[in-house]
Scaffold this motif. Structure first.
Motif, PDB file in Angstrom:
ATOM      1  N   VAL A 119      -6.992  11.487   3.958  1.00  0.00           N
ATOM      2  CA  VAL A 119      -5.958  11.948   4.771  1.00  0.00           C
ATOM      3  C   VAL A 119      -5.426  13.007   3.558  1.00  0.00           C
ATOM      4  CG1 VAL A 119      -3.237  11.542   5.036  1.00  0.00           C
ATOM      5  CG2 VAL A 119      -5.076   9.628   5.581  1.00  0.00           C
ATOM      6  N   LEU A 120      -5.046  13.859   4.140  1.00  0.00           N
ATOM      7  CA  LEU A 120      -4.644  15.783   3.881  1.00  0.00           C
ATOM      8  C   LEU A 120      -3.358  15.438   3.753  1.00  0.00           C
ATOM      9  CD1 LEU A 120      -6.679  18.249   4.340  1.00  0.00           C
ATOM     10  CD2 LEU A 120      -6.531  16.929   2.529  1.00  0.00           C
ATOM     11  N   ARG A 121      -2.403  15.911   3.112  1.00  0.00           N
ATOM     12  CA  ARG A 121      -0.864  15.575   2.890  1.00  0.00           C
ATOM     13  C   ARG A 121      -1.195  17.694   3.077  1.00  0.00           C
ATOM     14  NH1 ARG A 121       4.075  17.000   1.049  1.00  0.00           N
ATOM     15  NH2 ARG A 121       6.369  14.956   1.790  1.00  0.00           N
ATOM     16  N   CYS A 122       0.494  18.153   4.445  1.00  0.00           N
ATOM     17  CA  CYS A 122       0.030  19.333   4.181  1.00  0.00           C
ATOM     18  C   CYS A 122       1.537  19.720   3.534  1.00  0.00           C
ATOM     19  CB  CYS A 122       0.625  19.393   5.608  1.00  0.00           C
ATOM     20  SG  CYS A 122      -0.894  19.098   6.613  1.00  0.00           S
ATOM     21  N   GLY A 123       1.284  20.104   2.512  1.00  0.00           N
ATOM     22  CA  GLY A 123       2.806  20.684   1.848  1.00  0.00           C
ATOM     23  C   GLY A 123       3.057  20.470   0.420  1.00  0.00           C
ATOM     24  N   ALA A 124       4.060  19.180   0.081  1.00  0.00           N
ATOM     25  CA  ALA A 124       3.948  20.200  -1.840  1.00  0.00           C
ATOM     26  C   ALA A 124       2.769  19.490  -2.616  1.00  0.00           C
ATOM     27  CB  ALA A 124       4.861  18.506  -1.907  1.00  0.00           C
ATOM     28  N   GLU A 125       1.593  18.915  -1.997  1.00  0.00           N
ATOM     29  CA  GLU A 125       0.774  18.299  -2.723  1.00  0.00           C
ATOM     30  C   GLU A 125      -0.648  19.858  -2.178  1.00  0.00           C
ATOM     31  OE1 GLU A 125      -0.669  14.480  -1.805  1.00  0.00           O
ATOM     32  OE2 GLU A 125       1.499  14.019  -2.647  1.00  0.00           O
ATOM     33  N   SER A 126      -0.321  20.850  -1.031  1.00  0.00           N
ATOM     34  CA  SER A 126      -1.132  21.076  -1.284  1.00  0.00           C
ATOM     35  C   SER A 126      -1.775  22.572  -1.877  1.00  0.00           C
ATOM     36  CB  SER A 126      -0.735  22.051   0.309  1.00  0.00           C
ATOM     37  OG  SER A 126       0.077  22.988  -0.142  1.00  0.00           O
ATOM     38  N   PRO A 127      -2.570  23.100  -2.479  1.00  0.00           N
ATOM     39  CA  PRO A 127      -2.330  24.522  -3.149  1.00  0.00           C
ATOM     40  C   PRO A 127      -1.697  25.270  -3.179  1.00  0.00           C
ATOM     41  CG  PRO A 127      -4.469  24.079  -1.547  1.00  0.00           C
ATOM     42  CD  PRO A 127      -3.762  22.809  -0.787  1.00  0.00           C
ATOM     43  N   ALA A 128      -1.339  25.310  -2.200  1.00  0.00           N
ATOM     44  CA  ALA A 128      -0.361  26.538  -2.034  1.00  0.00           C
ATOM     45  C   ALA A 128       0.945  26.225  -3.295  1.00  0.00           C
ATOM     46  CB  ALA A 128       0.630  26.885  -0.449  1.00  0.00           C
ATOM     47  N   VAL A 135     -12.545  22.200   2.974  1.00  0.00           N
ATOM     48  CA  VAL A 135     -11.226  22.231   3.807  1.00  0.00           C
ATOM     49  C   VAL A 135     -10.221  22.847   2.764  1.00  0.00           C
ATOM     50  CG1 VAL A 135      -9.756  21.079   5.236  1.00  0.00           C
ATOM     51  CG2 VAL A 135     -11.741  20.911   5.830  1.00  0.00           C
ATOM     52  N   ARG A 136     -10.750  21.927   1.530  1.00  0.00           N
ATOM     53  CA  ARG A 136      -9.181  22.301   0.358  1.00  0.00           C
ATOM     54  C   ARG A 136      -9.352  23.592  -0.124  1.00  0.00           C
ATOM     55  NH1 ARG A 136      -6.011  18.219  -1.638  1.00  0.00           N
ATOM     56  NH2 ARG A 136      -6.550  16.082  -0.700  1.00  0.00           N
ATOM     57  N   ARG A 137     -11.101  24.287  -0.226  1.00  0.00           N
ATOM     58  CA  ARG A 137     -11.766  25.281  -0.787  1.00  0.00           C
ATOM     59  C   ARG A 137     -11.068  26.316   0.596  1.00  0.00           C
ATOM     60  NH1 ARG A 137     -16.563  23.922  -1.274  1.00  0.00           N
ATOM     61  NH2 ARG A 137     -17.009  24.941   0.055  1.00  0.00           N
ATOM     62  N   GLU A 138     -10.967  26.451   1.466  1.00  0.00           N
ATOM     63  CA  GLU A 138     -11.185  26.870   2.483  1.00  0.00           C
ATOM     64  C   GLU A 138      -9.427  27.297   2.884  1.00  0.00           C
ATOM     65  OE1 GLU A 138     -13.123  27.114   6.112  1.00  0.00           O
ATOM     66  OE2 GLU A 138     -15.216  26.511   5.463  1.00  0.00           O
ATOM     67  N   LEU A 139      -8.674  26.207   2.453  1.00  0.00           N
ATOM     68  CA  LEU A 139      -7.034  26.056   2.835  1.00  0.00           C
ATOM     69  C   LEU A 139      -6.962  27.606   1.697  1.00  0.00           C
ATOM     70  CD1 LEU A 139      -4.427  25.679   3.953  1.00  0.00           C
ATOM     71  CD2 LEU A 139      -4.828  23.201   2.995  1.00  0.00           C
ATOM     72  N   GLU A 140      -7.146  26.850   0.520  1.00  0.00           N
ATOM     73  CA  GLU A 140      -6.555  27.789  -0.473  1.00  0.00           C
ATOM     74  C   GLU A 140      -7.212  29.523  -0.707  1.00  0.00           C
ATOM     75  OE1 GLU A 140      -6.843  27.606  -4.931  1.00  0.00           O
ATOM     76  OE2 GLU A 140      -7.953  26.299  -4.442  1.00  0.00           O
ATOM     77  N   ALA A 141      -7.973  29.728   0.308  1.00  0.00           N
ATOM     78  CA  ALA A 141      -8.632  30.901   0.051  1.00  0.00           C
ATOM     79  C   ALA A 141      -7.780  31.896   1.238  1.00  0.00           C
ATOM     80  CB  ALA A 141      -9.878  31.123   0.232  1.00  0.00           C
ATOM     81  N   GLU A 142      -7.717  31.148   2.574  1.00  0.00           N
ATOM     82  CA  GLU A 142      -6.448  31.189   3.768  1.00  0.00           C
ATOM     83  C   GLU A 142      -5.062  31.393   2.910  1.00  0.00           C
ATOM     84  OE1 GLU A 142      -6.354  32.951   7.259  1.00  0.00           O
ATOM     85  OE2 GLU A 142      -7.952  31.685   6.032  1.00  0.00           O
ATOM     86  N   LEU A 143      -4.486  30.053   2.395  1.00  0.00           N
ATOM     87  CA  LEU A 143      -3.380  30.684   1.851  1.00  0.00           C
ATOM     88  C   LEU A 143      -3.078  31.620   1.019  1.00  0.00           C
ATOM     89  CD1 LEU A 143      -2.840  27.333   1.214  1.00  0.00           C
ATOM     90  CD2 LEU A 143      -1.366  28.040   2.437  1.00  0.00           C
TER      91      LEU A 143
END
Length: 72
Positions: free
Chosen positions: A6-15, A56-64
């Motif tokens: 489960v991914l939480r979108c928000g405070a725990e995201s790499p952004a 997914v985490r790596r790609e999300l971090e790159a996108e952010l």
């Protein structure tokens, strides 16, 4: 059957300073290209294939990073 995470979108995201809905929208867009979301639970959580989590985490971090304003 998939192993899942489960991914939480928000405070725990790499952004930093990104709204929950913005991160969720990026994840949904990424999912259109390479399906990894098993279930969209609510505004803050999605269930993804466990073996895709690191990617997914790596790609999300790159996108952010692409969408982060820098003073440099």
């Amino acid at each position: 059957m998939y192993h899942r995470s489960v991914l939480r979108c928000g405070a725990e995201s790499p952004a930093v300073g990104c709204s929950d809905s913005a991160v969720k929208q990026i994840l949904l867009t990424m999912n259109e290209k390479d399906s990894f979301i098993i279930e969209d639970l609510d505004d803050h959580h999605v269930v993804i294939k466990a073996d895709e989590e690191w990617k997914v985490r790596r790609e999300l971090e790159a996108e952010l990073e692409k969408n982060t304003y820098s003073l440099e």
